[in-house]
Motif scaffolding. Sequence first.
Motif, PDB file in Angstrom:
ATOM      1  N   ASP A 190       0.867  -1.200   0.086  1.00 44.86           N
ATOM      2  CA  ASP A 190      -0.116   0.223   0.122  1.00 44.86           C
ATOM      3  C   ASP A 190       0.728   1.421   0.073  1.00 44.86           C
ATOM      4  OD1 ASP A 190      -2.366  -1.222  -0.008  1.00 44.86           O
ATOM      5  OD2 ASP A 190      -2.647  -1.322   2.129  1.00 44.86           O
ATOM      6  N   HIS A 191       2.184   1.248   0.648  1.00 42.20           N
ATOM      7  CA  HIS A 191       2.977   2.290   0.846  1.00 42.20           C
ATOM      8  C   HIS A 191       3.994   2.640  -0.723  1.00 42.20           C
ATOM      9  CE1 HIS A 191       4.834   5.280   3.328  1.00 42.20           C
ATOM     10  NE2 HIS A 191       6.080   5.017   2.663  1.00 42.20           N
ATOM     11  N   PHE A 192       4.465   1.363  -1.156  1.00 40.56           N
ATOM     12  CA  PHE A 192       5.360   1.447  -2.098  1.00 40.56           C
ATOM     13  C   PHE A 192       4.681   0.991  -3.736  1.00 40.56           C
ATOM     14  CE2 PHE A 192       8.098   1.122   1.420  1.00 40.56           C
ATOM     15  CZ  PHE A 192       8.984   2.114   1.261  1.00 40.56           C
ATOM     16  N   GLY A 193       3.740   0.347  -3.660  1.00 37.11           N
ATOM     17  CA  GLY A 193       2.985  -0.115  -4.751  1.00 37.11           C
ATOM     18  C   GLY A 193       2.979  -1.679  -4.871  1.00 37.11           C
ATOM     19  N   ARG A 194       2.556  -2.151  -6.019  1.00 42.93           N
ATOM     20  CA  ARG A 194       2.301  -3.886  -5.955  1.00 42.93           C
ATOM     21  C   ARG A 194       3.759  -4.502  -6.609  1.00 42.93           C
ATOM     22  NH1 ARG A 194      -1.419  -2.543  -2.491  1.00 42.93           N
ATOM     23  NH2 ARG A 194      -3.417  -1.922  -3.513  1.00 42.93           N
ATOM     24  N   ARG A 195       4.315  -3.924  -7.455  1.00 41.37           N
ATOM     25  CA  ARG A 195       5.196  -4.451  -8.241  1.00 41.37           C
ATOM     26  C   ARG A 195       6.522  -4.813  -7.563  1.00 41.37           C
ATOM     27  NH1 ARG A 195       7.439  -2.248 -13.004  1.00 41.37           N
ATOM     28  NH2 ARG A 195       7.596  -4.399 -14.231  1.00 41.37           N
ATOM     29  N   GLU A 231       2.320  -1.490 -12.988  1.00 36.83           N
ATOM     30  CA  GLU A 231       1.772  -1.211 -11.562  1.00 36.83           C
ATOM     31  C   GLU A 231       0.422  -0.681 -11.604  1.00 36.83           C
ATOM     32  OE1 GLU A 231       1.404  -1.081  -8.079  1.00 36.83           O
ATOM     33  OE2 GLU A 231       3.715  -1.039  -8.408  1.00 36.83           O
ATOM     34  N   THR A 232      -0.418  -1.201 -10.597  1.00 35.79           N
ATOM     35  CA  THR A 232      -1.699  -0.829 -10.749  1.00 35.79           C
ATOM     36  C   THR A 232      -2.242   0.051  -9.488  1.00 35.79           C
ATOM     37  OG1 THR A 232      -2.578  -2.843  -9.129  1.00 35.79           O
ATOM     38  CG2 THR A 232      -2.515  -3.196 -11.584  1.00 35.79           C
ATOM     39  N   LEU A 233      -1.183   0.325  -8.775  1.00 37.74           N
ATOM     40  CA  LEU A 233      -1.655   1.451  -7.600  1.00 37.74           C
ATOM     41  C   LEU A 233      -0.860   2.642  -7.830  1.00 37.74           C
ATOM     42  CD1 LEU A 233      -2.898   1.753  -4.842  1.00 37.74           C
ATOM     43  CD2 LEU A 233      -1.000   0.955  -3.729  1.00 37.74           C
ATOM     44  N   ALA A 287      -6.518  -1.681   0.390  1.00 34.32           N
ATOM     45  CA  ALA A 287      -6.960  -3.123  -0.394  1.00 34.32           C
ATOM     46  C   ALA A 287      -5.530  -3.952   0.101  1.00 34.32           C
ATOM     47  CB  ALA A 287      -7.188  -2.811  -1.759  1.00 34.32           C
ATOM     48  N   GLY A 288      -4.388  -3.381  -0.114  1.00 35.82           N
ATOM     49  CA  GLY A 288      -3.089  -4.093   0.184  1.00 35.82           C
ATOM     50  C   GLY A 288      -3.286  -5.006   1.448  1.00 35.82           C
ATOM     51  N   ALA A 289      -3.558  -4.082   2.610  1.00 35.58           N
ATOM     52  CA  ALA A 289      -3.679  -4.572   3.953  1.00 35.58           C
ATOM     53  C   ALA A 289      -4.769  -5.351   4.155  1.00 35.58           C
ATOM     54  CB  ALA A 289      -3.746  -3.278   5.010  1.00 35.58           C
TER      55      ALA A 289
END
Length: 402
Positions: A75-80, A191-193, A344-346
Amino acid sequence: MNAKPVVGTASPAKTPVAFIAILGALMAFTSLSTDIYLPAMPQMARDLQGDAELTVTGFLVGFTIAQLIWGPISDHFGRRLPLFIGMVLFAVGSVGCAMSENITQIVFWRVFQALGACTGPMLARAMIRDLFTRTQAAQMLSTLVLVMAVAPIAGPLLGGQIIRFSTWHSIFWLLAVIGGVMFVSLVWLPETLSPEKRTRASLGNAFHNYFSLLKNTAFMRYTLSLTFYYVAAYAFITGSPFVYIHYFGIDPQHYGWLFAVNILGVMAMSVVNRRLVVRHSLESLLKGASVIAVIATIALSVLVKLNIGGVASIVITVFIFFSMNGIIAATSTAAALDEVPHIAGAASALIGALQYGSGIISSLLLAFFRDGTPWTMAWIIALFTLASFLVVLPAKAKRTAA
């Protein structure tokens, strides 16, 4: 593949095949990492002079804990970035497993392997929520189940063939290669976020999101429904090698076919679910599938207790139970993430931690209550399937635009 679809406008029907294939493979990491060596567990127990089921428990412990760390990071750095790191950890852990000489070593490396493997399904779910609305997310998750279902079908079959010509070590060398291939494939994953939607608070503060999730009644209802269902599912996954191979004397090479038939049911129901989610609420579909699963597992426990039908009764009732996963997993996950789209990540991490951590409960119950018959596996499956239905029973239908 470089352009990022906008949430709410991305269409499942127009999603690139490569994107679906990569996410499906990431979703399959958990099943692949465990199912592929199920036929080799008796051989591993002899060679390592220990309980091979501990390798499943160790993996699930690492998988559960690591997700809770990776969620806020994504959530902080992105998904990739977490995905790239995860694939490296998975490959290194697989090499460690292949070179292990005793049960302590392989359990350690299984935990290490899980630190990377957990990023796959967790971030695949989060990426779907980044891009799609509630109903679309359920459709996409059903599509991914079709792709990821290849792993639990091919895994035991491939593992069974490998131990015919080689040893269980070769299975983990193969997993290391798969980890390397997945690392390369991530180059084509967007990257989706976007930066503006990432959590701006410090990582320390981001971890406090878990407390708010635990207090969110609607989110936890769907999450616990999935968790209890997976306690039942892992009771079968972990207990079935003993039941089929040892109790009923089925050849390890044929075990894979009996395991794979359940996944065919999951795939079929995933296809059906893609059509149903546009006509019915996620809540009604989840409840309906849960009722069918409850009926099947109660029948399973009764037939096993009365010793009626032999292995055929187990295969048939478990097939019905497992098939409902094609609806239950997609609808419960989509409904849960819809309650908390801003983290959504958490949320995906907590879902995954409880979902796959449930296997620890299954392993412990099987070990503690084992009586040398299929009865222990049967009543655990029935009990937790019923709990899965009861926890979602109060849920109210919530319709949103597709």
